[in-house]
Design a protein around this motif. Structure first.
Motif, short mmCIF file in Angstrom:
data_model
loop_
_atom_site.label_atom_id
_atom_site.label_comp_id
_atom_site.label_asym_id
_atom_site.label_seq_id
_atom_site.Cartn_x
_atom_site.Cartn_y
_atom_site.Cartn_z
N LYS A 292 5.49 11.18 3.79
CA LYS A 292 4.76 11.88 4.89
C LYS A 292 3.05 11.84 4.52
O LYS A 292 2.71 10.89 5.97
N GLU A 293 2.89 11.99 3.69
CA GLU A 293 1.44 11.72 3.11
C GLU A 293 0.98 10.29 3.16
O GLU A 293 -0.13 9.63 3.49
N ALA A 294 1.84 9.43 2.60
CA ALA A 294 1.88 8.22 2.68
C ALA A 294 1.55 7.32 3.91
O ALA A 294 0.48 6.77 4.62
N LEU A 295 2.45 7.78 4.78
CA LEU A 295 2.12 7.22 6.47
C LEU A 295 0.91 8.26 7.17
O LEU A 295 -0.11 7.35 7.71
N ALA A 296 0.54 9.17 6.00
CA ALA A 296 -0.81 9.72 6.89
C ALA A 296 -1.70 8.54 6.67
O ALA A 296 -3.01 8.78 7.56
N ILE A 297 -1.79 8.59 5.54
CA ILE A 297 -2.77 7.71 4.97
C ILE A 297 -3.51 6.32 4.72
O ILE A 297 -4.11 5.55 4.74
N LYS A 298 -1.81 5.93 5.77
CA LYS A 298 -1.94 4.48 6.15
C LYS A 298 -1.77 4.09 4.84
O LYS A 298 -2.64 2.81 4.66
N CYS A 299 -0.98 3.92 4.10
CA CYS A 299 -1.80 3.20 2.35
C CYS A 299 -0.38 1.92 3.10
O CYS A 299 0.65 2.10 3.46
N LEU A 300 -0.60 0.23 2.00
CA LEU A 300 -0.20 -0.42 2.45
C LEU A 300 1.32 -0.76 2.38
O LEU A 300 1.86 -0.93 2.83
N ASN A 301 1.96 0.31 1.48
CA ASN A 301 3.33 -0.26 1.22
C ASN A 301 4.37 1.32 1.68
O ASN A 301 5.21 1.80 1.55
N ALA A 302 3.52 1.90 2.87
CA ALA A 302 4.05 3.83 2.74
C ALA A 302 5.30 3.64 3.16
O ALA A 302 6.41 4.73 3.18
N GLU A 303 6.20 2.28 4.49
CA GLU A 303 7.12 2.48 5.21
C GLU A 303 8.57 2.48 3.69
O GLU A 303 9.34 2.89 3.98
N HIS A 304 7.74 1.97 2.71
CA HIS A 304 9.39 1.37 1.90
C HIS A 304 9.28 2.72 0.42
O HIS A 304 8.96 1.71 -0.63
N PRO A 305 9.22 3.54 0.44
CA PRO A 305 9.15 3.91 -1.08
C PRO A 305 10.99 3.56 -2.16
O PRO A 305 11.66 2.91 -0.89
N ASP A 306 11.36 3.92 -2.82
CA ASP A 306 12.07 3.64 -3.29
C ASP A 306 13.62 4.49 -2.48
O ASP A 306 13.21 5.98 -2.51
N SER A 307 14.58 4.58 -3.17
CA SER A 307 16.01 5.77 -3.50
C SER A 307 15.44 6.78 -4.11
O SER A 307 16.26 7.86 -2.84
#
Length: 545
Positions: A292-307
Motif C-alpha cells: 500500500k505504501e509502495a503504491l502510494a509513493i508510486k515506486c517503479l515495481n509497486a504492483e509486483h512484490p513477491d509471494s
C-alpha cells in the motif's frame, strides 16, 4: 577525369591520366564519322572518350586497393576513426586475412560491420591478434609483445581508470557504455583460446561451464585444480561465464594454456547496469516496503512484490539470471558447441577439482548410459565430507535434490531440451534460487521429478566459505589447503578402473516450495527473452512492470 569509389565523371581537367588510343582505331573512327553529319561526329567522339576514361579509370580503381592506397577494404593499417559522445576519437580493429576467412568463432564480415568493426591486414596477409586501440596510436608501433601488456578487450579504449590503472565504471557513463560495447563484441567474436594447440570438440567430449563473479583468488585455485586434472587436455572445452569484468580476473582465464577455453560475458550484470534494471534502480521499491505504501509513493515495481510481500533485490536475482543465460548461450548460441550433443558440467569459481575428475566424469557418463537411461543428470559434487577411499569407485541413482545435487552436476543436449521446454515455468516461478526453480519447473511442466546418477565420493569440492551466503569471517585459502591435504592422503585411491552402481541415494522425491524474491515481472520477462527467439545476446530490456 575525376574518380571516386563509386563512379567516374568527366571534367575539364584529367588528373594524371594519359588516355591513349591506337592510331588504327582513330583512323577507322575518323573515316566512319566523316560520312556522318557533324552532330553525330560530336556524339561519337564523346562516347569514345567516355569508354577510354572508364577503362583506365576502372583499372586505376582496381589497382588502388592492391597497392594499399585507400579504400575501407584496403590492406593498409589506416583505419576509420569513430568518435564517442564526448568527442574522444578511438579506433576499432578486427584483424582479418586476405582470403576473407576469419579465425574460428569470429563473426562474419557483415556482422562485424554492423557493430562498427573495421578490418585490418598485416603486410604479409596473415592473421594477427584482435585488438582495440586509440586513433592517436600508430598501429605499426604495436607488436605482439606490446599488445600482450594490455587486456585485448579494452586496449586503448578511453575508459576511466584510478591511480592504479584499474577500470572505474560505477559513476562514469561514458566508461560504462564503452565497457558494455567491448563485452558485447567479445561475445560476438567467440574467441577460442589455444585453438591451434588443441583440436575442436568431438564425440565423447566434455564442456566444463564455469560461472564466475568477482572472487579472483577462488578462481585461481579452481584453474590450478583444472590444470592438475589429468585428461583435461583431451577433448575438453572450458567455458567461463562472467558477470563481473576485471582485468586481473580476465588475465587468469587468458593465462590458461592446458586446453581449449572460451569466455562469455553476461551482458545484463549489475556492474553494467548499476543504477537501472536489471541492476537496482533508485526508483525501485525498497524490499520490505508494504505494498500500500509502495503504491502510494508510486515506486517503479509497486504492483509486483513477491509471494511474501517483498520487492526484488538485484544482487540475488542476478544469480538466477546469469545461470539461465549461460545455459542458453552454451547449448544454443556458441559456434564451438553448435553440433555438440555431449555433457555440459556446471562449475563455479569456488569449486576445487580432484585429480581424477575428468576420468571419473567420463566413467559416470558411461555408467549412466548403460545402467540408468532414465537419469537426467550426472553429479560429481557433494557437500558432505566423505571418506573417498571407501567408495572411490561407487555411484548411486535417485531423485535429483536441488539442495544436495546442485554442485558440479551435468546434462546433455537431450536433457537441456527438456529443461528449455519448461522455460515459462522456470522463469515465472517465484524463487530467486535457480536450483529450486529448476526442480519446481519440471514438476509443474511435466509432472515428474528429475533423476540423477551421482558418485558417492565427490570429485568436486566447495571451498567458497567467503561469498554472498557466508557472513562469518573466512580465509580464502584455508579450505583449499584442507582439501589438498586430503588429496595427498588419498592419492592411491584416485583413478578407479571403472565405476559400479551401489544402491540408491537415500533421499525422497523433493518437496516443492518457494522462497520468493522473483515476483517482479521485469525479471520474469528478461528470463523468458533469453530462451526466446531473440536469444541471450544484448536485447531491449523489458521496462513494463
Amino acid at each position: 577525369l575525376a574518380c571516386t569509389h563509386t563512379h567516374c565523371r568527366l571534367e575539364p581537367i584529367c588528373h594524371n591520366h594519359e588516355a591513349t588510343v591506337a592510331t588504327s582505331d582513330l583512323d577507322e573512327i575518323s573515316s566512319m564519322t566523316l560520312r556522318r553529319p557533324r552532330r553525330n561526329r560530336i556524339i561519337l567522339s564523346v562516347l569514345v572518350l567516355c569508354c577510354v576514361a572508364c577503362v583506365f579509370g576502372g583499372w586505376w580503381l582496381g589497382l588502388i586497393p592492391s597497392l594499399g592506397l585507400g579504400g575501407s577494404e584496403s590492406h593498409s593499417s589506416s583505419q576509420d576513426t569513430y568518435v564517442d559522445d564526448s568527442g574522444t576519437p578511438f579506433q576499432r580493429i578486427l584483424n582479418h586475412d586476405i582470403d576473407n576467412k576469419m579465425e574460428e568463432g569470429a563473426p562474419s564480415r557483415e556482422e562485424a560491420k554492423s557493430i562498427g568493426l573495421v578490418f585490418a591486414h598485416s603486410d604479409s596477409g596473415e592473421n594477427t591478434s584482435v585488438s582495440l586501440h586509440q586513433s592517436d596510436a600508430d598501429p605499426s608501433t604495436f607488436g605482439r609483445e606490446a599488445w600482450a601488456k594490455y587486456d585485448p578487450l579494452l586496449v586503448g579504449m578511453p575508459i576511466a581508470r584510478d591511480s592504479s590503472n584499474n577500470i572505474m565504471v560505477g559513476g562514469d557513463k561514458k566508461s560504462l557504455r564503452l565497457l558494455q560495447e567491448a563485452l558485447v563484441k567479445a561475445n560476438l567474436r567467440q574467441e577460442v583460446l589455444n585453438a591451434a594447440a588443441f583440436p575442436p570438440l568431438r564425440e565423447g567430449g566434455l564442456v566444463l561451464l564455469v560461472q564466475v563473479h568477482d572472487r579472483e583468488l577462488y578462481l585461481r585455485q579452481l584453474v590450478e585444480s583444472l590444470r592438475e586434472a589429468k585428461g583435461v587436455e583431451d577433448n575438453v572445452l572450458l567455458v567461463f561465464s562472467h558477470d563481473y569484468y576485471s582485468e586481473s580476473i580476465n588475465s587468469v582465464v587468458r593465462g590458461i594454456d592446458f586446453c581449449r577455453a572460451m569466455q562469455v560475458f553476461y551482458p545484463f550484470s549489475m556492474q553494467l547496469f548499476p543504477n537501472s534494471f536489471p541492476g537496482q534502480s533508485k526508483d525501485d521499491c525498497p524490499r520490505n516496503m508494504d505494498k500500500k505504501e509502495a503504491l502510494a509513493i508510486k515506486c517503479l515495481n509497486a504492483e509486483h512484490p513477491d509471494s511474501f510481500g517483498h520487492y526484488r533485490e538485484a544482487p540475488v536475482t542476478a544469480i538466477k539470471h546469469h545461470w539461465w543465460w549461460k545455459l542458453n548461450v552454451v547449448f544454443d548460441h556458441l559456434k564451438a558447441t553448435s553440433n555438440f550433443t555431449g555433457y555440459v558440467v556446471l562449475l563455479e569459481e569456488d569449486h576445487f577439482l580432484a585429480p581424477d575428475f575428468v576420468a571419473v566424469t567420463r566413467q559416470l557418463i558411461e555408467l549412466k548410459e548403460k545402467s540408468c537411461s532414465d537419469c537426467d543428470f550426472i553429479n560429481l559434487g557433494l557437500y558432505t565430507d566423505t571418506n573417498l577411499p571407501a567408495v572411490a569407485n561407487k555411484a548411486a541413482t535417485g531423485y535429483w535434490n536441488s539442495a544436495k545435487n546442485n554442485m558440479a552436476f551435468g546434462m546433455n543436449r537431450a536433457t537441456w531440451e527438456t529443461v528449455k521446454s519448461c522455460s515459462k515455468e522456470f522463469c515465472e516461478y517465484d524463487d530467486y534460487n535457480w536450483d529450486w526453480s529448476l526442480s519446481a519447473a519440471i514438476h509443474s511442466c511435466l509432472n515428474r521429478h528429475f533423476r540423477v546418477i551421482a558418485v558417492k565420493a565427490p570429485r568436486v569440492y566447495h571451498i567458497g566459505k567467503c561469498g554472498i551466503h557466508h557472513k562469518k569471517p573466512c580465509n580464502e585459502e584455508q579450505e583449499s589447503k584442507r582439501i589438498q591435504d586430503k588429496f595427498s592422503k588419498w592419492s592411491s585411491s584416485f583413478f578407479p578402473q571403472s565405476l559400479v552402481l551401489d544402491g540408491g541415494l537415500a533421499q525422497r522425491a523433493p518437496q516443492i516450495s518457494k522462497y520468493g524474491g522473483w515476483g517482479d515481472t521485469r525479471d520474469q520477462g528478461l528470463c523468458l527473452k533469453f530462451a526466446g527467439k531473440e536469444g541471450p545476446w544484448p536485447l531491449p530490456i523489458p521496462t513494463s512492470t
